[in-house]
Design an enzyme around this catalytic site. Structure first.
Site, mmCIF file in Angstrom:
data_model
loop_
_atom_site.group_PDB
_atom_site.id
_atom_site.type_symbol
_atom_site.label_atom_id
_atom_site.label_comp_id
_atom_site.label_asym_id
_atom_site.label_seq_id
_atom_site.Cartn_x
_atom_site.Cartn_y
_atom_site.Cartn_z
ATOM 1 N N ALA A 10 51.222 32.273 27.216
ATOM 2 C CA ALA A 10 50.391 31.391 28.049
ATOM 3 C C ALA A 10 51.211 30.750 29.158
ATOM 4 C CB ALA A 10 49.748 30.326 27.179
ATOM 5 N N ALA A 11 52.115 31.526 29.725
ATOM 6 C CA ALA A 11 53.007 30.960 30.734
ATOM 7 C C ALA A 11 52.599 31.336 32.158
ATOM 8 C CB ALA A 11 54.439 31.420 30.467
ATOM 9 N N ARG A 16 45.002 34.165 40.886
ATOM 10 C CA ARG A 16 43.671 34.611 41.339
ATOM 11 C C ARG A 16 42.539 33.694 40.873
ATOM 12 N NH1 ARG A 16 43.765 40.536 39.169
ATOM 13 N NH2 ARG A 16 45.598 39.774 38.078
ATOM 14 N N LYS A 23 45.446 28.383 33.919
ATOM 15 C CA LYS A 23 44.305 29.294 33.781
ATOM 16 C C LYS A 23 43.703 29.258 32.380
ATOM 17 C CE LYS A 23 45.092 33.816 33.512
ATOM 18 N NZ LYS A 23 45.353 35.197 33.958
ATOM 19 N N GLN A 73 58.902 29.245 28.851
ATOM 20 C CA GLN A 73 59.382 30.309 29.746
ATOM 21 C C GLN A 73 59.467 29.740 31.153
ATOM 22 O OE1 GLN A 73 56.690 33.628 30.342
ATOM 23 N NE2 GLN A 73 58.378 35.010 30.864
ATOM 24 N N GLY A 78 58.390 38.666 33.127
ATOM 25 C CA GLY A 78 57.695 39.762 32.449
ATOM 26 C C GLY A 78 57.398 39.470 30.990
ATOM 27 N N ASP A 103 44.941 34.546 27.651
ATOM 28 C CA ASP A 103 43.793 34.708 28.555
ATOM 29 C C ASP A 103 42.908 35.899 28.163
ATOM 30 O OD1 ASP A 103 45.478 36.762 29.266
ATOM 31 O OD2 ASP A 103 45.674 36.202 31.372
ATOM 32 N N ARG A 300 21.916 19.266 21.820
ATOM 33 C CA ARG A 300 23.342 18.938 21.929
ATOM 34 C C ARG A 300 24.000 18.762 20.568
ATOM 35 N NH1 ARG A 300 23.412 13.983 25.736
ATOM 36 N NH2 ARG A 300 25.600 13.986 25.096
ATOM 37 N N ASN A 344 5.055 13.015 14.939
ATOM 38 C CA ASN A 344 4.824 13.553 16.283
ATOM 39 C C ASN A 344 5.394 12.592 17.318
ATOM 40 O OD1 ASN A 344 3.189 15.704 17.874
ATOM 41 N ND2 ASN A 344 2.749 13.745 18.860
HETATM 42 C C1 UD1 Z 1 50.373 44.171 30.409
HETATM 43 C C2 UD1 Z 1 51.055 45.355 29.747
HETATM 44 C C3 UD1 Z 1 50.202 46.595 29.954
HETATM 45 C C4 UD1 Z 1 48.819 46.379 29.370
HETATM 46 C C5 UD1 Z 1 48.186 45.112 29.960
HETATM 47 C C6 UD1 Z 1 46.936 44.798 29.212
HETATM 48 C C7 UD1 Z 1 53.426 44.895 29.959
HETATM 49 C C8 UD1 Z 1 54.693 45.223 30.647
HETATM 50 N N1 UD1 Z 1 52.356 45.554 30.353
HETATM 51 O O1 UD1 Z 1 50.324 44.451 31.785
HETATM 52 O O2 UD1 Z 1 50.804 47.722 29.313
HETATM 53 O O3 UD1 Z 1 47.997 47.496 29.626
HETATM 54 O O4 UD1 Z 1 49.082 44.005 29.830
HETATM 55 O O5 UD1 Z 1 46.283 43.726 29.819
HETATM 56 O O6 UD1 Z 1 53.421 44.090 29.063
HETATM 57 N N2 UD1 Z 1 52.759 36.506 31.061
HETATM 58 C C9 UD1 Z 1 53.578 35.435 30.805
HETATM 59 N N3 UD1 Z 1 54.851 35.461 31.333
HETATM 60 C C10 UD1 Z 1 55.315 36.522 32.072
HETATM 61 C C11 UD1 Z 1 54.449 37.585 32.336
HETATM 62 C C12 UD1 Z 1 53.180 37.558 31.803
HETATM 63 O O7 UD1 Z 1 53.198 34.499 30.124
HETATM 64 O O8 UD1 Z 1 56.473 36.454 32.509
HETATM 65 C C13 UD1 Z 1 51.409 36.505 30.502
HETATM 66 C C14 UD1 Z 1 50.365 36.464 31.621
HETATM 67 O O9 UD1 Z 1 49.973 35.133 31.890
HETATM 68 C C15 UD1 Z 1 49.230 37.248 31.029
HETATM 69 C C16 UD1 Z 1 49.906 38.249 30.114
HETATM 70 O O10 UD1 Z 1 51.195 37.735 29.852
HETATM 71 O O11 UD1 Z 1 48.408 36.441 30.215
HETATM 72 C C17 UD1 Z 1 49.954 39.649 30.694
HETATM 73 O O12 UD1 Z 1 50.719 39.649 31.857
HETATM 74 P P1 UD1 Z 1 50.387 40.612 33.065
HETATM 75 O O13 UD1 Z 1 51.479 40.551 34.037
HETATM 76 O O14 UD1 Z 1 49.010 40.379 33.523
HETATM 77 O O15 UD1 Z 1 50.441 42.027 32.321
HETATM 78 P P2 UD1 Z 1 50.009 43.369 32.963
HETATM 79 O O16 UD1 Z 1 50.904 43.671 34.104
HETATM 80 O O17 UD1 Z 1 48.574 43.383 33.206
#
Ligand code: UD1
Ligand code: MG
Length: 419
Positions: A10-11, A16, A23, A73, A78, A103, A300, A344
């Site tokens: 969740a980092a 977008r 997010k 992080q 990545g 997410d 509610r 009623n």
């Molecule tokens: C990643 C996968 C891909 C897969 C896809 C599914 C990798 C290298 N690739 O790609 O194979 O098909 O998810 O959705 O894992 N995040 C962090 N810190 C980071 C990077 C990402 O917290 O440094 C979190 C993002 O907020 C997100 C999730 O990790 O929630 C995925 O990151 P994102 O970069 O969107 O992954 P993809 O490139 O889509």
């Protein structure tokens, strides 16, 4: 002892989404994305959860509190780098670790359980959740050998044309052997098209070491959908709406319009109840059998309706306990109240439950007849078998079997308008 731990990523920045908040604290049906994921993980039987936070970490921590442990992080290098931040919590432990995204909120607990069960039963060091997509563009591709064993995940940007043609994609939810994950994470590099530490590289590393890696193809592709922007947030809300409504249909509830009925999580509705369009029912509400709700009703939190209750159009109820056969047919607000059976409530009736400082209760007995446009200035108690005249503003308790009138007498000044 064997552990089962979860890491929730969740980092991310969520660029977008165009938001000033993290997010993952945006809500679907009143619940933050990250809270949904954590709840799902808990429902799958895992209580040892590490959230890796970074961007707007306070937002995430405010939502999750001490239900999880936190890793930080600082730089987003990545998904492999994200997982590395959790290593201090994994070191020295044996067992399994499930990794998922904060997410991706619609994954089911059963799916996580299946992933863990397969990885244990088949002694896989990594078991990944995959999906079959007609258009796999953008996702990591699952590379299998001739006998179908998972060998590697190749990211779109690093894939050959042949690999790009693969339609099995990585869903981003994994179950790893804890010790083997730590060892493999030590070996991943940023030597790829995006210059990132790919979590997905650990599959190949494990294979080269002779370890077993496998996959489960998800049955319902919506489970791996993520939220990157507001349109996807709306789409996933819609998917959850249909999923919840369908479950009620299967339980014997009639829903006239599945697309325009908004039933939140953990609502109980009895058989033969009919829900008319544009009705919203909040989390935790309990509705009995053979009730009729809506159209345009707002039920509610904290409401409990017995059998054969009618809540009609433009009625809002909150923390209302309503007895069998009672009707609130139109244009009412009934909050913080207990209403008996076969009563009623006339059109336009309102419980005045808030004096600007505190909320107070209205209690109405059985077989009461409340005329139209009555105001109950709470706290107030109305006995069984009472008739309250239309237009009354009730400030004092009414004993059972009484008629209560609390309004000024009408005066007709004849001929007045001619003078
Ligand atoms: C990643 C996968 C891909 C897969 C896809 C599914 C990798 C290298 N690739 O790609 O194979 O098909 O998810 O959705 O894992 N995040 C962090 N810190 C980071 C990077 C990402 O917290 O440094 C979190 C993002 O907020 C997100 C999730 O990790 O929630 C995925 O990151 P994102 O970069 O969107 O992954 P993809 O490139 O889509
Ligand atoms: Mg990426």
């Amino acid at each position: 002892m064997e552990n089962i731990i979860a890491i929730v990523m969740a980092a991310g920045k969520g660029t977008r989404m165009k938001t000033n908040k993290s997010k993952v604290v945006h809500k679907i049906y009143g619940k933050e994305l990250i809270a949904r994921v954590v709840e799902t993980v808990q429902k799958s039987g895992i209580n040892d959860i590490i959230a890796v936070v970074g961007h707007k970490r306070d937002d995430v921590q405010n939502v999750l509190g001490d239900s999880v442990k936190y890793a930080y992080q600082e730089e987003l290098l990545g998904t492999g780098h994200t997982a590395m931040q959790a290593i201090p919590y994994l070191k020295g432990k044996k067992g399994k670790v499930v990794v998922l995204y904060g997410d991706v909120p619609l994954v089911r607990p059963e799916t996580i359980k299946k992933l863990i069960a397969k990885s244990i039963a088949e002694k896989e060091s990594a078991t990944i959740l995959t999906a079959l997509y007609n258009n796999p563009t953008g996702y990591g591709r699952v590379v299998r050998d001739a006998s179908g064993n998972v060998k590697a995940i190749v990211e779109e940007k690093d894939a050959t044309d042949e690999e790009k043609a693969i339609t099995e994609i990585n869903g981003g939810i994994y179950c790893f052997d804890i010790e083997e994950l730590i060892l493999a994470l030590e070996k991943i590099t940023r030597n790829n098209a995006q210059g990132e530490y790919y979590l997905t590289d650990v599959i190949k590393i494990m294979n080269e070491k002779g370890l077993k890696t496998g996959a489960i193809i998800v049955e319902d592709n919506t489970e791996i959908l993520g939220v990157n922007d507001r349109a996807q947030l709306e789409m996933l809300t819609r998917i959850l709406r249909i999923r919840i409504n369908q479950a009620h249909l299967e339980n014997g509830v009639t829903i006239e319009d599945i697309n325009n009925t908004y039933i939140y999580d953990d609502v109980e509705i009895g058989m033969d109840t009919v829900i008319h369009p544009n009705t919203t029912i909040k989390s935790g509400v309990k509705i009995g059998e053979n009730c009729e709700i809506g159209p345009n009703a707002y039920i509610r939190e904290g409401c409990e309706l017995a059998n054969n209750v009618k809540i009609g159009s433009f009625v809002e109820i909150k923390k209302a306990k309503i007895g069998e056969g009672t009707k609130v047919p139109h244009l009412s607000y009934m909050g913080d109240c207990e209403i008996g059976s076969k009563t009623n409530i006339g059109c336009g009736t309102i419980t005045c439950n808030y004096d600007g400082f505190k909320k107070s209760k209205t209690i109405i007995g059985n077989n009461a007849f409340i005329g139209s446009n009555v105001n109950f200035i709470a706290p107030v108690t109305i006995g069984d078998n009472v008739l309250v005249a239309a237009g009354s503003t009730i400030t004092d308790d009414v004993p059972k079997d009484s008629l209560s009138i609390a309004r000024q007498r009408q005066i007709n000044k004849e001929g007045w308008n001619k003078k």
